[in-house]
Design a protein around this motif. Structure first.
Motif, PDB file in Angstrom:
ATOM      1  N   PHE A 105       7.480 -12.439  -3.695  1.00  0.00           N
ATOM      2  CA  PHE A 105       6.523 -11.713  -2.840  1.00  0.00           C
ATOM      3  C   PHE A 105       5.099 -11.631  -3.417  1.00  0.00           C
ATOM      4  O   PHE A 105       4.140 -11.398  -2.673  1.00  0.00           O
ATOM      5  N   GLN A 156      18.553  -8.520  -1.309  1.00  0.00           N
ATOM      6  CA  GLN A 156      17.162  -8.050  -1.198  1.00  0.00           C
ATOM      7  C   GLN A 156      16.391  -8.415  -2.470  1.00  0.00           C
ATOM      8  O   GLN A 156      15.270  -8.914  -2.411  1.00  0.00           O
ATOM      9  N   TRP A 210      13.122 -10.848  -2.381  1.00  0.00           N
ATOM     10  CA  TRP A 210      11.755 -10.356  -2.566  1.00  0.00           C
ATOM     11  C   TRP A 210      11.084 -10.891  -3.831  1.00  0.00           C
ATOM     12  O   TRP A 210       9.905 -10.621  -4.062  1.00  0.00           O
ATOM     13  N   PHE A 261       5.517  -0.337   3.172  1.00  0.00           N
ATOM     14  CA  PHE A 261       6.399  -1.429   3.620  1.00  0.00           C
ATOM     15  C   PHE A 261       7.545  -1.609   2.627  1.00  0.00           C
ATOM     16  O   PHE A 261       7.933  -2.738   2.301  1.00  0.00           O
ATOM     17  N   PHE A 269      13.241  -0.996   3.709  1.00  0.00           N
ATOM     18  CA  PHE A 269      14.224  -2.059   3.477  1.00  0.00           C
ATOM     19  C   PHE A 269      15.508  -1.558   2.822  1.00  0.00           C
ATOM     20  O   PHE A 269      16.430  -2.346   2.582  1.00  0.00           O
ATOM     21  N   THR A 303      -1.456  -6.797   0.955  1.00  0.00           N
ATOM     22  CA  THR A 303      -1.077  -5.374   0.904  1.00  0.00           C
ATOM     23  C   THR A 303      -2.035  -4.554   0.031  1.00  0.00           C
ATOM     24  O   THR A 303      -1.897  -3.342  -0.048  1.00  0.00           O
ATOM     25  N   ASP A 334      10.911  -0.099  -8.288  1.00  0.00           N
ATOM     26  CA  ASP A 334      11.264  -1.179  -7.369  1.00  0.00           C
ATOM     27  C   ASP A 334      12.570  -1.822  -7.827  1.00  0.00           C
ATOM     28  O   ASP A 334      12.936  -1.771  -8.999  1.00  0.00           O
ATOM     29  N   GLY A 348      14.664   0.204 -10.196  1.00  0.00           N
ATOM     30  CA  GLY A 348      15.546   1.211  -9.623  1.00  0.00           C
ATOM     31  C   GLY A 348      15.644   1.049  -8.123  1.00  0.00           C
ATOM     32  O   GLY A 348      15.021   0.180  -7.525  1.00  0.00           O
ATOM     33  N   THR A 360      13.101  -5.071  -7.761  1.00  0.00           N
ATOM     34  CA  THR A 360      12.942  -6.481  -8.138  1.00  0.00           C
ATOM     35  C   THR A 360      12.158  -6.644  -9.445  1.00  0.00           C
ATOM     36  O   THR A 360      10.933  -6.428  -9.472  1.00  0.00           O
ATOM     37  N   LYS A 371      21.939  -5.228  -1.502  1.00  0.00           N
ATOM     38  CA  LYS A 371      20.769  -4.964  -2.355  1.00  0.00           C
ATOM     39  C   LYS A 371      20.487  -6.144  -3.285  1.00  0.00           C
ATOM     40  O   LYS A 371      19.326  -6.449  -3.566  1.00  0.00           O
TER      41      LYS A 371
END
Ligand SMILES: C[S@@+](CC[C@H](N)C(=O)[O-])C[C@H]1O[C@@H](n2cnc3c(N)ncnc32)[C@H](O)[C@@H]1O
Length: 267
Positions: free
Chosen positions: A20, A13, A17, A115, A119, A27, A71, A96, A73, A10
């Motif tokens: 992004f 990840q 990200w 999307f 993940f 999106t 999220d 979170g 990030t 995590k």
């Protein structure tokens, strides 16, 4: 899978990200489609899981829903708060993990993920959490990348160049497979509805598209970072394969990224 391996996965990840934000332009239109697919209405309590820069959350809030976004990030959440401020909507965004949602059981009328939840490393854990915080009769809806189309195939290509993930991590494009989705949702839901849609990504060439993705999309960014340092010849090989994968989807300065939307009602 050990808790330590999950935590490391995590963290990777979260790091991957954090760049992004420029992809929110892509999106944003699909967010409107997902909000429509989920039938979000004014007054509903809505959760946007793995919300990124808040495109789904803000679209739902503009319909009049009371929205929260979550999220992994922090850099993206900062941007989400700014996006909400500019759009003049009130949304609570918090850091979170979809595998441990910080909400009571049956809090939301609608739980959405664009999307995003795909993940999380353990689909069963993520889905159990999304359903736990959903009210009975509430709607779960998500957008995911099918394994056989461009983005699913590109994830597979990227994985092939990376060290294997810790055992027990499920490949994210499995969330784009209708049979697997049905099996995962199982008897917890009724009235499953699938739909397909297309994200159109402007690009001046296949290489321009790749360059953009290399700087913004988590898994690809991590791969290019590591191969640039360790094995430039292998990076060139990867880039050739990637461009060949994208080429059939590139026409009229557009890359076509088809995806799947799922909606279901919690029993
Ligand atoms: C492709 S982005 C999508 C962002 C946003 N939903 C959108 O449509 O623009 C994937 C998002 O999933 C988030 N993410 C990945 N794993 C997560 C987890 N375990 N819990 C919460 N968010 C997660 C990332 O931080 C990132 O914001």
């Amino acid at each position: 899978m050990s808790e330590d391996a999950i935590a490391k996965f995590k963290e990777a990840q979260r790091q991957g990200w954090k760049h992004f934000a420029p992809l929110e332009l892509m999106t944003t239109p699909t967010a409107a489609r997902l909000v429509k697919h989920a039938n979000v209405r004014a007054g509903q309590d809505v959760l946007d899981v793995a919300c990124g820069t808040g495109v789904v959350a803000i679209t739902a809030a503009r319909v009049g829903a009371r929205v929260q976004g979550l999220d992994l990030t922090p850099e993206l959440l900062e941007r989400a708060r700014e996006n909400a401020r500019i759009a003049s909507v009130e949304i609570e965004f918090r850091e979170g993990d979809v595998e441990a949602l910080p909400f009571k059981d049956a809090t939301f009328d609608v739980v959405l993920s664009q999307f995003g939840h795909m993940f999380a490393p353990r689909p069963d854990v993520a889905l159990a959490e999304m359903l736990r915080v959903l009210k009975p009769g509430g709607t779960i809806a998500f957008a995911t990348w099918p394994p056989e189309l461009l983005i699913g195939s590109s994830f597979r290509l990227v994985s092939g160049y990376m060290p294997p993930p810790p055992p027990g991590v499920s490949p994210s494009p499995q969330w784009g497979d209708i049979a697997i989705i049905r099996e995962r949702l199982g008897a917890a839901v009724k009235d499953i509805l699938f739909d397909r849609a297309c994200m159109l990504v402007p690009a001046l060439s296949v290489q321009n598209y790749r360059d953009h993705i290399e700087h913004t999309a988590g898994p690809m960014l991590k791969l290019v970072e590591s191969l640039s340092a360790s094995d430039p010849a292998r990076l060139s090989q990867f880039r050739r394969e990637y461009d060949a994968l994208v080429a059939p989807y590139f026409e009229n300065n557009i890359v076509r990224q088809d995806y799947l939307m799922t909606r279901a009602v919690k029993v």
